[in-house]
Write a protein that holds these residues in place. Structure first.
Motif, mmCIF file in Angstrom:
data_model
loop_
_atom_site.group_PDB
_atom_site.id
_atom_site.type_symbol
_atom_site.label_atom_id
_atom_site.label_comp_id
_atom_site.label_asym_id
_atom_site.label_seq_id
_atom_site.Cartn_x
_atom_site.Cartn_y
_atom_site.Cartn_z
ATOM 1 N N SER A 90 -0.452 6.441 4.685
ATOM 2 C CA SER A 90 -0.440 5.468 5.696
ATOM 3 C C SER A 90 0.656 4.746 5.306
ATOM 4 O O SER A 90 1.439 4.704 4.164
ATOM 5 N N THR A 91 1.468 3.725 6.388
ATOM 6 C CA THR A 91 2.486 2.994 6.027
ATOM 7 C C THR A 91 1.977 1.779 5.629
ATOM 8 O O THR A 91 1.007 0.930 6.275
ATOM 9 N N VAL A 92 2.465 0.997 4.609
ATOM 10 C CA VAL A 92 2.083 0.064 4.062
ATOM 11 C C VAL A 92 2.767 -1.246 5.071
ATOM 12 O O VAL A 92 3.911 -1.504 5.063
ATOM 13 N N LEU A 93 1.850 -2.108 5.671
ATOM 14 C CA LEU A 93 2.122 -3.246 6.474
ATOM 15 C C LEU A 93 2.289 -4.518 5.787
ATOM 16 O O LEU A 93 3.062 -5.111 6.168
ATOM 17 N N SER A 94 1.537 -4.428 4.649
ATOM 18 C CA SER A 94 1.628 -5.710 3.780
ATOM 19 C C SER A 94 0.880 -5.555 2.605
ATOM 20 O O SER A 94 0.162 -4.508 2.366
ATOM 21 N N ALA B 30 -2.482 -2.929 -10.191
ATOM 22 C CA ALA B 30 -1.610 -1.802 -10.114
ATOM 23 C C ALA B 30 -1.443 -1.373 -8.497
ATOM 24 O O ALA B 30 -0.173 -1.279 -8.219
ATOM 25 N N PHE B 31 -2.492 -1.539 -7.839
ATOM 26 C CA PHE B 31 -2.312 -1.169 -6.323
ATOM 27 C C PHE B 31 -1.613 -2.347 -5.550
ATOM 28 O O PHE B 31 -0.842 -2.133 -4.726
ATOM 29 N N SER B 32 -1.997 -3.828 -6.185
ATOM 30 C CA SER B 32 -1.294 -4.653 -5.315
ATOM 31 C C SER B 32 0.260 -4.705 -5.832
ATOM 32 O O SER B 32 1.139 -4.900 -4.601
ATOM 33 N N LYS B 33 0.462 -4.373 -6.941
ATOM 34 C CA LYS B 33 2.129 -4.189 -7.326
ATOM 35 C C LYS B 33 2.557 -2.980 -6.350
ATOM 36 O O LYS B 33 3.511 -3.039 -5.937
ATOM 37 N N LEU B 34 1.877 -1.870 -6.290
ATOM 38 C CA LEU B 34 2.590 -0.696 -5.710
ATOM 39 C C LEU B 34 2.665 -1.250 -4.139
ATOM 40 O O LEU B 34 3.724 -0.751 -3.383
ATOM 41 N N THR B 35 1.578 -1.736 -3.655
ATOM 42 C CA THR B 35 1.853 -2.044 -2.060
ATOM 43 C C THR B 35 2.682 -3.202 -1.912
ATOM 44 O O THR B 35 3.455 -3.253 -0.720
ATOM 45 N N SER B 36 2.967 -4.035 -2.841
ATOM 46 C CA SER B 36 3.951 -5.272 -2.591
ATOM 47 C C SER B 36 5.393 -4.568 -2.533
ATOM 48 O O SER B 36 6.283 -5.159 -2.013
ATOM 49 N N GLU B 37 5.528 -3.758 -3.586
ATOM 50 C CA GLU B 37 6.696 -3.033 -3.614
ATOM 51 C C GLU B 37 7.098 -2.004 -2.616
ATOM 52 O O GLU B 37 8.389 -1.558 -2.736
ATOM 53 N N ASN B 38 6.229 -1.399 -1.678
ATOM 54 C CA ASN B 38 6.501 -0.530 -0.853
ATOM 55 C C ASN B 38 5.842 -1.001 0.753
ATOM 56 O O ASN B 38 5.782 -0.020 1.603
ATOM 57 N N VAL B 39 6.086 -2.314 1.076
ATOM 58 C CA VAL B 39 5.725 -2.872 2.159
ATOM 59 C C VAL B 39 6.804 -1.979 3.305
ATOM 60 O O VAL B 39 8.183 -1.998 3.031
ATOM 61 N N ASN C 253 6.975 1.318 3.698
ATOM 62 C CA ASN C 253 7.203 2.609 3.140
ATOM 63 C C ASN C 253 5.838 3.459 3.468
ATOM 64 O O ASN C 253 4.602 2.751 3.381
ATOM 65 N N GLN C 254 5.549 4.522 3.395
ATOM 66 C CA GLN C 254 4.357 5.297 3.424
ATOM 67 C C GLN C 254 4.025 5.701 2.007
ATOM 68 O O GLN C 254 4.820 5.954 1.283
ATOM 69 N N ILE C 255 2.607 5.594 1.879
ATOM 70 C CA ILE C 255 2.052 5.924 0.513
ATOM 71 C C ILE C 255 0.818 6.775 0.648
ATOM 72 O O ILE C 255 0.260 6.799 1.991
#
Length: 72
Positions: free
Chosen positions: A37-41, A12-21, A23-25
């Motif tokens: 933080s801003t997702v860099l990758s 779930a975290f991989s999916k979240l970060t993949s979809e929000n490069v 963006n801030q989470i």
């Protein structure tokens, strides 16, 4: 502070970060935002690291995430 999450949270975290490069989470524990933080990758494998926490607060969060302590 670093920790590892297991399945299904890692996926779930991989999916979240993949979809929000780009963006801030926010990561929250017991309704309190502990990191923003801003997702860099994308983040794969479930490994997370948080910086800037005071020692006592990091210990409390560790106890909550490990199930040794309940939220107040």
């Amino acid at each position: 502070m670093s920790f590892q999450v297991g399945e299904p949270m890692a996926t779930a975290f991989s999916k979240l970060t993949s979809e929000n490069v780009g963006n801030q989470i926010a990561i929250s524990v017991c309704g309190e935002v502990i990191s923003r933080s801003t997702v860099l990758s994308p983040i794969y494998g479930g490994g997370l690291a948080l910086a800037g926490l005071e020692w006592e607060r990091a210990r409390e969060i560790t106890e909550i995430l490990s199930g040794r302590r309940l939220c107040n």
